[in-house]
Design an enzyme around this catalytic site. Structure first.
Site, mmCIF file in Angstrom:
data_model
loop_
_atom_site.group_PDB
_atom_site.id
_atom_site.type_symbol
_atom_site.label_atom_id
_atom_site.label_comp_id
_atom_site.label_asym_id
_atom_site.label_seq_id
_atom_site.Cartn_x
_atom_site.Cartn_y
_atom_site.Cartn_z
ATOM 1 N N LYS A 65 1.132 -1.330 0.116
ATOM 2 C CA LYS A 65 -0.148 0.637 0.174
ATOM 3 C C LYS A 65 1.028 1.154 -0.114
ATOM 4 C CE LYS A 65 -4.573 -1.980 2.202
ATOM 5 N NZ LYS A 65 -5.716 -1.558 1.323
ATOM 6 N N HIS A 72 -13.411 3.939 3.953
ATOM 7 C CA HIS A 72 -13.366 2.473 4.259
ATOM 8 C C HIS A 72 -14.988 1.930 4.075
ATOM 9 C CE1 HIS A 72 -13.483 -0.391 8.366
ATOM 10 N NE2 HIS A 72 -13.446 -1.230 6.101
HETATM 11 N N1 LIG Z 1 -12.420 -7.437 1.410
HETATM 12 C C1 LIG Z 1 -13.322 -6.922 1.908
HETATM 13 O O1 LIG Z 1 -14.530 -7.619 2.718
HETATM 14 C C2 LIG Z 1 -13.137 -5.664 2.528
HETATM 15 C C3 LIG Z 1 -13.835 -4.855 3.373
HETATM 16 C C4 LIG Z 1 -13.705 -3.564 3.603
HETATM 17 C C5 LIG Z 1 -12.064 -2.946 3.065
HETATM 18 N N2 LIG Z 1 -11.009 -4.259 2.267
HETATM 19 C C6 LIG Z 1 -10.008 -3.846 1.967
HETATM 20 O O2 LIG Z 1 -10.000 -3.799 0.696
HETATM 21 C C7 LIG Z 1 -8.638 -3.781 0.434
HETATM 22 C C8 LIG Z 1 -9.083 -4.503 -1.093
HETATM 23 O O3 LIG Z 1 -9.412 -5.465 -0.454
HETATM 24 P P1 LIG Z 1 -10.242 -6.871 -1.627
HETATM 25 O O4 LIG Z 1 -10.661 -7.645 -0.668
HETATM 26 O O5 LIG Z 1 -10.837 -6.202 -2.439
HETATM 27 O O6 LIG Z 1 -9.032 -7.452 -2.135
HETATM 28 P P2 LIG Z 1 -8.620 -8.742 -3.239
HETATM 29 O O7 LIG Z 1 -7.708 -9.030 -2.801
HETATM 30 O O8 LIG Z 1 -9.608 -8.516 -3.998
HETATM 31 O O9 LIG Z 1 -8.341 -7.184 -4.412
HETATM 32 C C9 LIG Z 1 -6.765 -6.888 -5.157
HETATM 33 C C10 LIG Z 1 -6.295 -5.897 -6.299
HETATM 34 O O10 LIG Z 1 -5.627 -5.761 -6.000
HETATM 35 C C11 LIG Z 1 -5.031 -5.377 -6.950
HETATM 36 N N3 LIG Z 1 -3.735 -5.054 -6.813
HETATM 37 C C12 LIG Z 1 -2.594 -5.766 -5.818
HETATM 38 N N4 LIG Z 1 -1.341 -4.083 -6.350
HETATM 39 C C13 LIG Z 1 -1.687 -3.291 -7.171
HETATM 40 C C14 LIG Z 1 -1.150 -2.342 -7.481
HETATM 41 N N5 LIG Z 1 0.071 -2.408 -7.222
HETATM 42 N N6 LIG Z 1 -1.871 -1.898 -8.368
HETATM 43 C C15 LIG Z 1 -2.971 -1.983 -9.011
HETATM 44 N N7 LIG Z 1 -3.568 -3.023 -8.209
HETATM 45 C C16 LIG Z 1 -2.606 -3.763 -7.646
HETATM 46 C C17 LIG Z 1 -4.549 -7.123 -7.170
HETATM 47 O O11 LIG Z 1 -4.845 -7.914 -8.149
HETATM 48 C C18 LIG Z 1 -6.401 -7.161 -7.151
HETATM 49 O O12 LIG Z 1 -7.403 -7.295 -8.292
HETATM 50 C C19 LIG Z 1 -8.112 -4.563 1.061
HETATM 51 O O13 LIG Z 1 -6.994 -3.253 1.837
HETATM 52 C C20 LIG Z 1 -9.057 -4.672 1.975
HETATM 53 O O14 LIG Z 1 -8.188 -4.982 3.571
HETATM 54 C C21 LIG Z 1 -12.161 -5.313 2.237
#
Ligand SMILES: NC(=O)c1ccc[n+]([C@@H]2O[C@H](COP(=O)([O-])OP(=O)(O)OC[C@H]3O[C@@H](n4cnc5c(N)ncnc54)[C@H](O)[C@@H]3O)[C@@H](O)[C@H]2O)c1
Length: 720
Positions: A408, A451
Site C-alpha cells: 500500500k 473504508h
Molecule cells: N474484502 C472485504 O470484505 C473488505 C472490506 C473492506 C475493506 N477491504 C480492504 O480493501 C482492500 C482490497 O481488498 P479486496 O478484498 O478487494 O482484495 P482483493 O484481493 O480482492 O483485490 C486486490 C486487488 O488489488 C490488485 N493489486 C495488487 N497490487 C496492485 C497494484 N500495485 N496496483 C493496482 N492493483 C493492485 C490485485 O490484482 C487485486 O485485483 C484491502 O485493503 C482490504 O483490507 C476489504
C-alpha cells in the site's frame, strides 16, 4: 383573514371559499404541538364564518405537509401510556373537528403528503393531487401507526386490504397510483392544481357533487360482510406475521386495530386508534426506530454541511485495485454518476472488476429497475486501466489493493507522483493505521481513509478516517463524495480497526471465549439471530467475513490494544485458520457450504469444526447469558470509542453499526440498546463478568453517566 398563525392561515376568498393554507415559517410544513393549536383555532374561525361555503386546503410550500414533528416525539413518549391516550386524542379530535365542518372540503395536494400530511387530506371530502404528489402513511417505519385518524379513514376510503398494504409497508404512493385505489379523486399537472381543486369545490358548493354522501362512509363502520372481514384480516395478519416478525410489533397492532374497529363508527374506531398508538409509542422498537430516523438525519445533515464546505469537487475518480472492493467501488461511483478509472496490475483482475459491475447491473435490468441504455452508460463510466496514464487528471483516488502495508505504501507514493497537487488520496484499508500509511505520502493533509464495506453496493456505510494531518477540507470533500455515491459517511478518528472493526472484534472475542467454555456455536448463532436479531450470528459472520481476514484483524487489534484484545489461546478462529477453514470463500469454516440437488446453497454445521474446537460435549448457556457474553464487549468498546472521540456522537455510533454491520434496526444501535437495557442495569450485568477480562469491564465514564442519570444522546444535541 379569518385566522393567521405561524404555520397556517385561513382566509375568506371570493365565492365563499375559505382557503386554509399551510405555510410554516420553517422550510417545510409539519405537525408540531404549536401547529395543532393553530389548526384548532383555524377550524373554530371557519365554523364562525357565516359567509363560508366551502374549504380549500393548500400548501404554500413545494411539499404539502411532510408529517408530524418527530423531534417532539421521543420526549412526549416518555409520558406513561395512560397519559399518551388523551394526548393523541386531543390531536385526532382536531382532525375530526375539521371533518365535521358543515361545508364541502377539498385538499389540493402537491409534493409530499406523508403521515399527518396524508391524514390532513383524508379529513377532506375530496382530494386533488398534482403529478408531484407523493402520498403515504410511513408511521410503521418509526415503529408506530397513524395517530390522526389514518387507520379509521383510509380503510373506509380505499378498502381495508389496500389500506393495510399502505400502512404495513409505509410506502409513499405517486398520485396516479393513489388515484387508482381511490385515495385521491383527480390528478392534474402542477400548474392546474389550484384551478382544478377550486373547480371541484365549486361543484360541491353548487350541489353538483354530493359531498355529504362522499363524507358519510368515513363516519360509519367499514363496509365489509363478515366473511370478507375474516378473509381480509386473516390473510393480512398471516402475511405480516411472516414478514415483520416479533421484533416489529407496529404492523400487527395496526391490522388488529383496524379489524377491531371495523364494526364501529368513527368515534369508536378512533378510540381504538388512540389506544393502539399510545401502546406502540411505548414500545422499545418505536423508541429505537425514531432514534434511528433522527440519527440518520444527523448523518445526512453533516454530509450536506460537508458538501457545502468542500472546496474540492469530485468529478472524476480512480480506484486502485480491481478486486472485490475495487470492483464494487468502481460500480458504485459510476452508477451514481462520477466517472471512475479502475486500475490494476493484471488484466484478469480488471475483467473480474468489470464483471462484478455488469453482474449487478444485469440484475437491475432483469428486475426492470434499469434499462439497457442506462446500464451501458454506467459501464461507460468505468475506464479499466493497467497504467497510470488515465489517472493523471482525477480529483480523488481510492486505493483498494491488497491489505499489506508495504505494498500500500508503495502504491500510494506511486500514485501521488502521478496525480495533480490538489488531488485527494484515500485508502480503503480495513485495518492499517491511516497515520502509518500517511508516512508514504508527501501531501499528508490531502490523505485520509475511506473504508467501504462488503458488498459495496449493498452496505450503506463509509467510514471516513481522519489522520493526524488530514485537513478539514479533505474530510469534507471525501464525505461529500461518499454521499454523492449514495452512501452514509461517518467521520471517525484513526485507531486500530477504526470504529466498526474495533467494536466488532471484542464481540468476536466474547464469542470465542464462550465456545472455548463449551458453548455450541450453532446455539450462539441461533440466539443472536432469532432473539437478538442480528442478520447473522457470530460464527456465520466470521465465515462470511473470511476466517483468514478475521485472524489477520485479530492480530492487528491485539497489537493495538494489547491488554484488552490480546490473542486468545486456543481461539477457535485460529484453529479454523490453521486448518485451512477460511469460511464461505473456500466452502469450509464453522459451517460447511455447498449446494443441494437443485443447486440451492446449503450451510450445515461442520463436524470437522466441532472436532477442531474440541467441544463435541456442549455446555448449555441460557439465551440471556449468551447475549450478555457477546454484547457487553461490543457495547463497552463503543462507549470507549465515544469517550476517546473516535466517533463523534451516539447517533453516529449507532448508525455506524446499523449501516456497517446490520445491527438489528429495531434495537436502534448499540447505544440505544445500552440505554434501553438501562445504563445502571447494564453495568450490573457487566460487573458480573468483569473477571473474564478487560473487554467486560465498563469505563469510569459509563459509571458516571449512570450516576448522573444522563443519556449519551444528550451530548449529541451539543455536537450535532
Ligand atoms: N474484502 C472485504 O470484505 C473488505 C472490506 C473492506 C475493506 N477491504 C480492504 O480493501 C482492500 C482490497 O481488498 P479486496 O478484498 O478487494 O482484495 P482483493 O484481493 O480482492 O483485490 C486486490 C486487488 O488489488 C490488485 N493489486 C495488487 N497490487 C496492485 C497494484 N500495485 N496496483 C493496482 N492493483 C493492485 C490485485 O490484482 C487485486 O485485483 C484491502 O485493503 C482490504 O483490507 C476489504
Amino acid at each position: 383573514m379569518l385566522f393567521k398563525g405561524k404555520s397556517l392561515s385561513a382566509e375568506l376568498l371570493n365565492d365563499g371559499i375559505v382557503e386554509m393554507k399551510f405555510d410554516a415559517e420553517g422550510s417545510v410544513n409539519k405537525f408540531d404541538q404549536a401547529t395543532f393549536e393553530e389548526y384548532r383555532a383555524a377550524v373554530a374561525a371557519i365554523n364562525n364564518c357565516a359567509d363560508a361555503k366551502g374549504v380549500l386546503v393548500t400548501s404554500g410550500k413545494s411539499a404539502f405537509i411532510v408529517g408530524a414533528d418527530i423531534t417532539e416525539f421521543l420526549e412526549t413518549f416518555k409520558e406513561p401510556e395512560e397519559a399518551l391516550v388523551p394526548w393523541v386524542k386531543a390531536a385526532s379530535d382536531v382532525f375530526d373537528s375539521f371533518e365535521d365542518i358543515q361545508l364541502p372540503t377539498v385538499a389540493a395536494i402537491n409534493g409530499f403528503a406523508l403521515g399527518g400530511g396524508c391524514e390532513m387530506t383524508l379529513v377532506c371530502d375530496y382530494r386533488v393531487a398534482d403529478t408531484t404528489a407523493s402520498i403515504g402513511l410511513p408511521e410503521v417505519k418509526l415503529g408506530l401507526m397513524p395517530g390522526f385518524g389514518g387507520t379509521v379513514r383510509l380503510p373506509r376510503l380505499i378498502g381495508a386490504d389496500n389500506a393495510i398494504e399502505w400502512m404495513s409497508t409505509g410506502k409513499a404512493h405517486k398520485a396516479a397510483a393513489a388515484m387508482a385505489v381511490g385515495a385521491v379523486d383527480a390528478v392534474v399537472a402542477p400548474e392546474h392544481l389550484r384551478d382544478a381543486a377550486v373547480s371541484m369545490l365549486k361543484q360541491a358548493i353548487d350541489g353538483k357533487l354530493d359531498w355529504k354522501a362522499k363524507r358519510q362512509p368515513k363516519l360509519e363502520p367499514l363496509k365489509l360482510n363478515p366473511t370478507e372481514t375474516i378473509m381480509t384480516f386473516n390473510t393480512c395478519k398471516g402475511m405480516i406475521a411472516a414478514k415483520a416478525g416479533k421484533h416489529y410489533p407496529a404492523p400487527m397492532v395496526t391490522v388488529k386495530t383496524i379489524e377491531a374497529a371495523a364494526g364501529l363508527d368513527r368515534a369508536g374506531a378512533m378510540h381504538l386508534e388512540n389506544v393502539g398508538f399510545a401502546k406502540l409509542a411505548k414500545t422499545d422498537a418505536a423508541t429505537a426506530q425514531i432514534g434511528l430516523f433522527m440519527a440518520d438525519q444527523v448523518i445526512k445533515g453533516k454530509a450536506k454541511k460537508a458538501g457545502k464546505m468542500a472546496t474540492k469537487a469530485v468529478n472524476k475518480a480512480a480506484v486502485l485495485g480491481a478486486g472485490i472492493m475495487g470492483g464494487g467501488i468502481a460500480y458504485q461511483s459510476a452508477y451514481k454518476g462520477t466517472p471512475i478509472v479502475m486500475k490494476d496490475i493484471n488484466n484478469e483482475a480488471l475483467d473480474l472488476g468489470l464483471n462484478t459491475a455488469s453482474g449487478i447491473l444485469t440484475k437491475l435490468v432483469e428486475r426492470g429497475r434499469m434499462n439497457a441504455k442506462k446500464m451501458a452508460g454506467v459501464l461507460n463510466n468505468i475506464t479499466p486501466s493497467l497504467s497510470y496514464d488515465n489517472v493523471k487528471d482525477v480529483d480523488i483516488v481510492v486505493e483498494a489493493v491488497v491489505e499489506n502495508p508495504k505494498i500500500k505504501g508503495l502504491v500510494l507514493a506511486e500514485v501521488e507522483g502521478v496525480v495533480a497537487d490538489d488531488a485527494i488520496i484515500t485508502s480503503n484499508t480495513s485495518t492499517i493505521s491511516i497515520d502509518l500509511l500517511a508516512e508514504s505520502i508527501q501531501r499528508k493533509d490531502k490523505f485520509c481513509g475511506m473504508h467501504f464495506f462488503n458488498p459495496v453496493h449493498k452496505m450503506p456505510l463509509v467510514e471516513v478516517i481522519r489522520g493526524k494531518e488530514t485537513s478539514d477540507e479533505t474530510v469534507a470533500a471525501v464525505v461529500a463524495y461518499a454521499a454523492k455515491m449514495g452512501k452514509s459517511p461517518i467521520v471517525v478518528n484513526d485507531c486500530p480497526g477504526f470504529y466498526v472493526n474495533r467494536v466488532l472484534f471484542p464481540y468476536f472475542a466474547g464469542f470465542s471465549q464462550l465456545v472455548i467454555e463449551g458453548a455450541d456455536f450453532t446455539a450462539v448463532d441461533k440466539v443472536m439471530e432469532k432473539q437478538f436479531g442480528w442478520p447473522m450470528g457470530p460464527a456465520y459472520l466470521l465465515d462470511v467475513v473470511g476466517i483468514d481476514t478475521a485472524d489477520h484483524c485479530t492480530g492487528v487489534m491485539s497489537a493495538g490494544f494489547p491488554t484488552r484484545m490480546q490473542k486468545i489461546g486456543n481461539d477457535p478462529v485460529s484453529k479454523m485458520y490453521n486448518n485451512d477453514r477460511l469460511g464461505q470463500k473456500n466452502g469450509k469454516g464453522f459451517y460447511d457450504y455447498g449446494t443441494d440437488k437443485r443447486g440451492k446453497p446449503t450451510k450445515v454445521p461442520s463436524a470437522v469444526a466441532y472436532e477442531l474446537i474440541g467441544n463435541t460435549e456442549h455446555t448449555d448457556f441460557s439465551a440471556d447469558e449468551i447475549i450478555a457474553r457477546v454484547m457487553i464487549p461490543m457495547v463497552n468498546e463503543v462507549v470507549r470509542c465515544l469517550e476517546e472521540g473516535i466517533v463523534d456522537t451516539a447517533a453516529e455510533a449507532d448508525m455506524g453499526l446499523i449501516y456497517g454491520l446490520g445491527f438489528p434496526p429495531f434495537r436502534g444501535g448499540p447505544i440505544r440498546y445500552l440505554e434501553t437495557v438501562g445504563i445502571e442495569k447494564f453495568i450490573e450485568m457487566a460487573d458480573k463478568y468483569a473477571h473474564l477480562g478487560e473487554i467486560y469491564q465498563v469505563t469510569d465514564g459509563m459509571r458516571e453517566m449512570a450516576k448522573s442519570g444522563k443519556s449519551y444522546f444528550m451530548t449529541d444535541v451539543k455536537t450535532a
